[in-house]
Structures are given as structure tokens and as C-alpha cells.
Write a protein that holds these residues in place. Structure first.
Motif, PDB file in Angstrom:
ATOM      1  N   PHE A 176      37.661  33.865 -20.785  1.00  0.00           N
ATOM      2  CA  PHE A 176      38.793  34.703 -21.167  1.00  0.00           C
ATOM      3  C   PHE A 176      39.480  34.072 -22.377  1.00  0.00           C
ATOM      4  CE2 PHE A 176      39.545  36.469 -16.600  1.00  0.00           C
ATOM      5  CZ  PHE A 176      38.287  37.048 -16.656  1.00  0.00           C
ATOM      6  N   ASN A 177      40.035  34.912 -23.233  1.00  0.00           N
ATOM      7  CA  ASN A 177      40.697  34.432 -24.441  1.00  0.00           C
ATOM      8  C   ASN A 177      42.211  34.583 -24.311  1.00  0.00           C
ATOM      9  OD1 ASN A 177      38.205  33.955 -25.841  1.00  0.00           O
ATOM     10  ND2 ASN A 177      38.049  36.170 -26.177  1.00  0.00           N
ATOM     11  N   VAL A 178      42.941  33.644 -24.899  1.00  0.00           N
ATOM     12  CA  VAL A 178      44.392  33.709 -24.898  1.00  0.00           C
ATOM     13  C   VAL A 178      44.844  34.956 -25.637  1.00  0.00           C
ATOM     14  CG1 VAL A 178      46.506  32.571 -25.675  1.00  0.00           C
ATOM     15  CG2 VAL A 178      44.625  31.210 -24.751  1.00  0.00           C
ATOM     16  N   GLY A 179      45.760  35.719 -25.025  1.00  0.00           N
ATOM     17  CA  GLY A 179      46.232  36.970 -25.604  1.00  0.00           C
ATOM     18  C   GLY A 179      45.453  38.178 -25.134  1.00  0.00           C
ATOM     19  N   GLU A 180      44.315  37.960 -24.474  1.00  0.00           N
ATOM     20  CA  GLU A 180      43.487  39.062 -23.983  1.00  0.00           C
ATOM     21  C   GLU A 180      44.106  39.688 -22.743  1.00  0.00           C
ATOM     22  OE1 GLU A 180      38.875  39.707 -22.342  1.00  0.00           O
ATOM     23  OE2 GLU A 180      39.645  37.702 -22.845  1.00  0.00           O
ATOM     24  N   ASN A 181      43.938  40.979 -22.586  1.00  0.00           N
ATOM     25  CA  ASN A 181      44.373  41.678 -21.387  1.00  0.00           C
ATOM     26  C   ASN A 181      43.206  41.774 -20.411  1.00  0.00           C
ATOM     27  OD1 ASN A 181      47.076  42.234 -22.092  1.00  0.00           O
ATOM     28  ND2 ASN A 181      46.433  43.987 -23.327  1.00  0.00           N
ATOM     29  N   VAL A 182      43.415  41.239 -19.222  1.00  0.00           N
ATOM     30  CA  VAL A 182      42.415  41.289 -18.159  1.00  0.00           C
ATOM     31  C   VAL A 182      42.994  42.180 -17.071  1.00  0.00           C
ATOM     32  CG1 VAL A 182      41.069  39.963 -16.501  1.00  0.00           C
ATOM     33  CG2 VAL A 182      41.622  38.980 -18.738  1.00  0.00           C
ATOM     34  N   GLY A 183      42.653  43.468 -17.111  1.00  0.00           N
ATOM     35  CA  GLY A 183      43.301  44.404 -16.205  1.00  0.00           C
ATOM     36  C   GLY A 183      44.782  44.450 -16.543  1.00  0.00           C
ATOM     37  N   PRO A 184      45.659  44.343 -15.553  1.00  0.00           N
ATOM     38  CA  PRO A 184      47.104  44.357 -15.826  1.00  0.00           C
ATOM     39  C   PRO A 184      47.663  43.000 -16.226  1.00  0.00           C
ATOM     40  CG  PRO A 184      46.741  44.289 -13.476  1.00  0.00           C
ATOM     41  CD  PRO A 184      45.383  44.362 -14.104  1.00  0.00           C
ATOM     42  N   TYR A 185      46.803  42.012 -16.365  1.00  0.00           N
ATOM     43  CA  TYR A 185      47.261  40.643 -16.628  1.00  0.00           C
ATOM     44  C   TYR A 185      46.958  40.247 -18.076  1.00  0.00           C
ATOM     45  CZ  TYR A 185      46.785  40.917 -11.571  1.00  0.00           C
ATOM     46  OH  TYR A 185      46.853  41.335 -10.268  1.00  0.00           O
ATOM     47  N   ARG A 186      47.950  39.663 -18.738  1.00  0.00           N
ATOM     48  CA  ARG A 186      47.765  39.179 -20.106  1.00  0.00           C
ATOM     49  C   ARG A 186      47.632  37.662 -20.070  1.00  0.00           C
ATOM     50  NH1 ARG A 186      48.324  41.384 -25.015  1.00  0.00           N
ATOM     51  NH2 ARG A 186      48.824  40.047 -26.798  1.00  0.00           N
ATOM     52  N   GLU A 188      37.161  41.821 -11.046  1.00  0.00           N
ATOM     53  CA  GLU A 188      36.057  41.425 -11.916  1.00  0.00           C
ATOM     54  C   GLU A 188      36.333  41.928 -13.319  1.00  0.00           C
ATOM     55  OE1 GLU A 188      31.388  42.609 -12.497  1.00  0.00           O
ATOM     56  OE2 GLU A 188      32.094  42.255 -10.450  1.00  0.00           O
ATOM     57  N   HIS A 189      36.029  41.098 -14.315  1.00  0.00           N
ATOM     58  CA  HIS A 189      36.240  41.469 -15.716  1.00  0.00           C
ATOM     59  C   HIS A 189      35.057  40.969 -16.519  1.00  0.00           C
ATOM     60  CE1 HIS A 189      38.386  42.403 -19.415  1.00  0.00           C
ATOM     61  NE2 HIS A 189      38.122  41.168 -19.861  1.00  0.00           N
ATOM     62  N   GLU A 190      34.316  41.900 -17.123  1.00  0.00           N
ATOM     63  CA  GLU A 190      33.132  41.569 -17.913  1.00  0.00           C
ATOM     64  C   GLU A 190      32.186  40.669 -17.111  1.00  0.00           C
ATOM     65  OE1 GLU A 190      34.439  39.928 -21.596  1.00  0.00           O
ATOM     66  OE2 GLU A 190      35.275  41.839 -22.327  1.00  0.00           O
ATOM     67  N   LYS A 191      31.928  41.083 -15.885  1.00  0.00           N
ATOM     68  CA  LYS A 191      31.023  40.395 -14.949  1.00  0.00           C
ATOM     69  C   LYS A 191      31.515  39.004 -14.567  1.00  0.00           C
ATOM     70  CE  LYS A 191      26.914  42.888 -16.525  1.00  0.00           C
ATOM     71  NZ  LYS A 191      25.514  42.775 -17.020  1.00  0.00           N
ATOM     72  N   THR A 196      37.597  28.222 -13.812  1.00  0.00           N
ATOM     73  CA  THR A 196      38.555  27.924 -14.873  1.00  0.00           C
ATOM     74  C   THR A 196      39.864  28.622 -14.523  1.00  0.00           C
ATOM     75  OG1 THR A 196      36.773  27.837 -16.500  1.00  0.00           O
ATOM     76  CG2 THR A 196      39.007  28.047 -17.350  1.00  0.00           C
ATOM     77  N   VAL A 197      40.981  27.926 -14.746  1.00  0.00           N
ATOM     78  CA  VAL A 197      42.287  28.459 -14.367  1.00  0.00           C
ATOM     79  C   VAL A 197      43.071  28.841 -15.615  1.00  0.00           C
ATOM     80  CG1 VAL A 197      44.424  28.040 -13.090  1.00  0.00           C
ATOM     81  CG2 VAL A 197      42.296  26.978 -12.328  1.00  0.00           C
ATOM     82  N   TYR A 198      43.650  30.038 -15.583  1.00  0.00           N
ATOM     83  CA  TYR A 198      44.476  30.529 -16.686  1.00  0.00           C
ATOM     84  C   TYR A 198      45.859  30.909 -16.158  1.00  0.00           C
ATOM     85  CZ  TYR A 198      40.019  31.124 -19.163  1.00  0.00           C
ATOM     86  OH  TYR A 198      38.797  30.914 -19.749  1.00  0.00           O
ATOM     87  N   LYS A 199      46.860  30.748 -17.007  1.00  0.00           N
ATOM     88  CA  LYS A 199      48.180  31.289 -16.732  1.00  0.00           C
ATOM     89  C   LYS A 199      48.239  32.670 -17.374  1.00  0.00           C
ATOM     90  CE  LYS A 199      53.126  30.448 -17.552  1.00  0.00           C
ATOM     91  NZ  LYS A 199      54.117  29.540 -18.174  1.00  0.00           N
ATOM     92  N   ALA A 200      48.708  33.640 -16.613  1.00  0.00           N
ATOM     93  CA  ALA A 200      48.760  35.013 -17.128  1.00  0.00           C
ATOM     94  C   ALA A 200      50.101  35.644 -16.758  1.00  0.00           C
ATOM     95  CB  ALA A 200      47.601  35.834 -16.564  1.00  0.00           C
ATOM     96  N   TYR A 201      50.403  36.739 -17.458  1.00  0.00           N
ATOM     97  CA  TYR A 201      51.659  37.453 -17.214  1.00  0.00           C
ATOM     98  C   TYR A 201      51.356  38.852 -16.691  1.00  0.00           C
ATOM     99  CZ  TYR A 201      56.146  39.764 -18.059  1.00  0.00           C
ATOM    100  OH  TYR A 201      57.317  40.469 -17.913  1.00  0.00           O
ATOM    101  N   HIS A 202      51.994  39.185 -15.571  1.00  0.00           N
ATOM    102  CA  HIS A 202      51.836  40.509 -14.977  1.00  0.00           C
ATOM    103  C   HIS A 202      53.081  41.321 -15.334  1.00  0.00           C
ATOM    104  CE1 HIS A 202      50.851  43.034 -11.117  1.00  0.00           C
ATOM    105  NE2 HIS A 202      50.625  43.681 -12.247  1.00  0.00           N
ATOM    106  N   ALA A 203      52.948  42.202 -16.319  1.00  0.00           N
ATOM    107  CA  ALA A 203      54.108  42.922 -16.849  1.00  0.00           C
ATOM    108  C   ALA A 203      54.714  43.862 -15.820  1.00  0.00           C
ATOM    109  CB  ALA A 203      53.706  43.696 -18.105  1.00  0.00           C
TER     110      ALA A 203
END
Length: 442
Positions: free
Chosen positions: A3-13, A80-83, A25-32
Motif C-alpha cells: 500500500f502507498n501513503v496517501g492511497e485510499n484502501v476502501g474507506p481508509y486513507r 481485501e485490496h488488490e489481492k 505490514t502495518v499501516y496507520k490509516a484514517y477512516h473519514a
């Protein structure tokens, strides 16, 4: 693909990458929609090789998501996002127990709270029929408000649900904290594997180090399976005997010799710690008043005896003075004749003779020093590998690393530098160890 920083993964940025291990791999994301931060745990792309993994992942994720306990990091969602399958969890902002112990010894109240929180979380999960399988300090999160969470619950179970190159014939866990039966790849695990790993963590908090550590993961799991547990008081003489007995029982090689449940082990440890009556070396424990050692009371004033006045020195008899003078004269006379004959201080010729004799005498060389190599007996498995974190002292030329997994060959191990915390925000750097060349490469 990560996943890339700034990318939207479903409802999560995606905001930033927090860490990377062998399984995820662990990412911090924002659920608007809910205006909150979350943690995305993205599983390794190799799991996608198994066409049946997605269904198994959903089944296991639903089971783990049912865990509702104040000391377990809750799972909000899975998708799931892009498999790439991932879990959505509560974002915990704090430090790990591993990072806390690196800063200094634990205080009495900290130790008590950690044992209570982790023990309670494990007991609840075991009652629900779920094992953690990867208890270690870096999975214990300490929040500034005093809350304590056990993270990555059931991740090893979810990862082992597939038949990919990472899950088939793989050892799920962390070498320093893995149980013997889990290290041997046994499938019929029960709560005993978590009891052992929790016991290793208690051993580290009390003794000051893990019981087994080495330069390679395989050497460590070999010791967990075959090597006798180092007796705690031989490493740290300050460990009380009651506490030592609890650690020895919790870390028995055979499951039947350990405690029947986590609750039983936690209660036994707390009771032993309190009954010991003295602080344990390696901690700043202040014992409660009812069990603190009682100091000797000062004697009452009426019973105190005043010191007697010094007596006047008696004059020595005259005959003792004369005898001392004669003895001093004889000593001087003996020294004079000894010097003349070269008995005490040899002249140049005598010194040269002695030097030549010393040079012609055979010299014994000391035995070469160096680490004793222990033959590594791997568990009985076809193509065994390791994934998840390798903890402990960094190896030479690696600049500190945690995550690792073994690739499809038997000659290389791929590793990744992580942050000390799964929620600390450090980037990762890949290393590869060439077993044949005995060298590291980035």
C-alpha cells in the motif's frame, strides 16, 4: 504490491507505514466516515498464492473479531485490496513492553499490571477457544493512560490457515518465545503453548534476559526443544526461590508438566513474588508492607549500656623491650649473609642463567577461546522455515533487525529491519543472509 501513503484502501486513507514483519505490514490509516485513526494489518502477498486462503481468512477473522476484552486490541473489520488481505484494528498510540524494558527495570506496579492484563486477556481468549501463539514483549502495548493491550491476537492462526509458501511447513512464532511443541511444528496445540511463551516473557522481566538466545533463529528453537532451561538464580542471584520454581514449571519442555491454565500460572507467580518478601534484582519492586522484610527494632534506652571508659595503657615490662631488640638484630644479620650469597637478590649472571632456563623451558599455549558450536537438530519437517519477528541482540553488520522469513531455498534467509513497536512509525530495510558465504547483503 504494498500500500502507498496517501492511497485510499476502501474507506481508509493510508497515512504512514508503521512497521513490517515476516507475516504482515502495518499501516496507520484514517477512516473519514467515523473520524478516527485505525491500524491496517496487511498480510504478506505470498498468502495470495493459495486460492482457498481468502475463504479461510474470512472464517478465522470472524472468529478472532468476536474477542471483546479490555486488554485485547479489537478488530473492526477485514477486507481485501488488490489481492492483499488485511485486518482493520484499533490504532493504539503508546510503546511496547519491549521498548519499555529497554529503558530500564520495571517498577513493582508495572510488573503487577502487566501480569494481570496479559493473564486476563489470555484466559479470556482460551475460554473462547482461541490461542495467541506469539506472546512476546513487542506484542504488549502500554498506553500513557495506564491501559495495557495484547496485540496481534490470532494473527498466527489466521496466517496458518492457508497453504501458501509462507504457511505450509512453516513455524509460526518468534524464536526467543516459542514453545517446544510449536517449534516442532505440531498441529494439536493447546493453551500450553501460550503458557510457555508467557513464561518466557516473565523470565525476561525477572531475570533480565530471555532463557535462550543465539546468532540464528534455528539455534534458538533448537535450544527450546533440546537444551535444559538455564536456572534463573545462576544468571541473576537475586531471583527468589519461590519465583524460580514458578518459572521452572511454566517453562517445562513437556506440556503436561506446565500449569494447567494461564490463570493458575499468573496466580502462582503473584503469590510467589509476594511471599518472597524481597525485591527481585533487575526490578525496582517495592514490596507491600505486610510482606516487606521487618528490620530489627532498636533496643530500648533502658537496656542500652554506656560504653566503658578506655583503660590507661599499661607500660610494657623492660624484658620485652630487650627481647625485641635482640630479635631485630638477628633478622638484620640473616639478611646480610643472604644478600652476600645471592639468595634473595641474584646478580646479573644468576639472572641471565635463570632467564635462559625460562626461555628453554617448554611453553604451554592456552586453549583457543571462542563460542562452542552446538549442532543444530532441526524439527522433523520437510522444508521448515521461520516467519515473524527475530528478537534479541542485533547480529553483526545488521544495524538491528527484527522481521525475517526464509525463502524457498535452504541457503538464504531474508530479514527486515523494523521499528521496536508495531505502532512506532519506522521504515524497514531488507537484509539477506547467505548461509554458504556466511555474509549479509542489503
Amino acid at each position: 504490491m504494498s500500500f502507498n501513503v496517501g492511497e485510499n484502501v476502501g474507506p481508509y486513507r493510508v497515512i504512514e507505514q508503521l512497521g513490517q514483519g515476516g507475516m504482515a505490514t502495518v499501516y496507520k490509516a484514517y477512516h473519514a466516515a467515523l473520524d478516527r485513526y485505525v491500524a491496517l494489518k496487511v498480510l504478506h502477498p505470498a498468502f495470495g498464492e493459495d486460492p482457498n486462503f481468502a475463504a479461510r481468512f474470512q472464517r478465522e477473522a470472524r472468529l478472532v473479531a468476536k474477542l471483546d476484552h479490555p486488554n485485547i486490541v479489537p478488530i473492526y473489520d477485514y477486507s481485501e485490496h488488490e489481492k492483499r488481505t488485511f485486518l482493520v484494528m484499533k490504532f493504539i498510540e503508546g510503546e511496547t513492553l519491549k521498548a519499555r524494558m529497554a529503558r530500564g527495570p520495571l517498577a513493582s506496579d508495572e510488573l503487577a499490571k502487566i501480569i494481570e492484563a496479559v493473564g486476563s486477556a489470555l484466559a479470556y481468549a482460551h475460554k473462547m477457544g482461541i490461542l495467541h501463539r506469539d506472546i512476546k514483549p513487542s506484542n504488549v502495548l502500554l498506553v500513557p493512560d495506564g491501559s495495557i493491550y495484547l496485540a496481534d491476537f490470532g494473527l498466527a492462526r489466521i496466517a496458518s490457515a492457508g497453504e501458501s509458501t509462507l504457511s505450509g511447513d512453516m513455524i509460526m512464532g518468534t524464536p526467543q518465545y516459542i514453545s517446544p511443541e510449536q517449534a516442532m511444528g505440531k498441529k494439536d496445540l493447546d493453551e500450553g503453548t501460550d503458557i510457555y511463551s508467557f513464561g518466557v516473557m516473565l523470565y525476561e522481566m525477572v531475570v533480565g534476559q530471555v532463557p535462550f538466545n543465539a546468532d540464528t533463529p534455528f539455534s534458538i528453537i533448537h535450544d527450546h526443544i533440546y537444551t535444559s532451561l538455564p536456572i534463573p538464580h545462576t544468571i541473576n542471584p537475586g531471583v527468589p526461590e519461590p519465583v524460580e520454581r514458578v518459572l521452572l514449571k511454566a517453562l517445562s519442555k513437556e506440556r503436561a508438566d506446565r500449569y494447567a491454565s494461564v490463570t493458575e500460572m499468573a496466580d502462582a507467580f503473584k503469590q510467589a513474588w509476594l511471599s518472597a518478601g524481597v525485591p527481585m534484582k533487575g526490578t525496582t519492586i517495592t514490596m507491600p508492607p505486610q510482606v516487606a522484610p521487618v528490620s530489627a527494632k532498636p533496643a530500648p534506652a533502658a537496656e542500652m549500656v554506656a560504653p566503658a571508659e578506655p583503660k590507661a595503657k599499661k607500660k610494657r615490662p623492660r624484658w620485652m623491650v630487650i627481647a625485641g631488640a635482640i630479635l631485630l638484630f638477628l633478622c638484620c644479620l640473616f639478611a646480610f649473609f643472604a644478600v652476600r650469597r645471592g639468595g634473595l637478590f641474584p646478580g646479573p649472571a644468576q639472572a641471565a642463567t635463570r632467564t635462559a632456563a625460562a626461555q628453554t623451558a617448554p611453553t604451554r599455549m592456552p586453549a583457543p577461546l571462542g563460542p562452542k558450536k552446538t549442532p543444530i537438530l532441526l524439527p522433523p519437517s520437510g522444508s521448515i522455515g521461520l516467519i515473524d519477528d527475530f528478537e534479541g541482540a542485533p547480529l553483526a553488520r545488521t544495524a538491528g533487525w527484527e522481521g525475517y522469513f526464509q525463502d524457498n531455498t535452504d541457503t538464504k534467509i531474508t530479514c527486515a529491519v523494523n521499528s521496536d513497536s508495531a505502532h512506532a512509525g519506522a521504515k524497514s530495510l531488507l537484509f539477506q543472509f547467505d548461509v554458504v558465504a556466511d555474509s549479509w547483503a542489503t
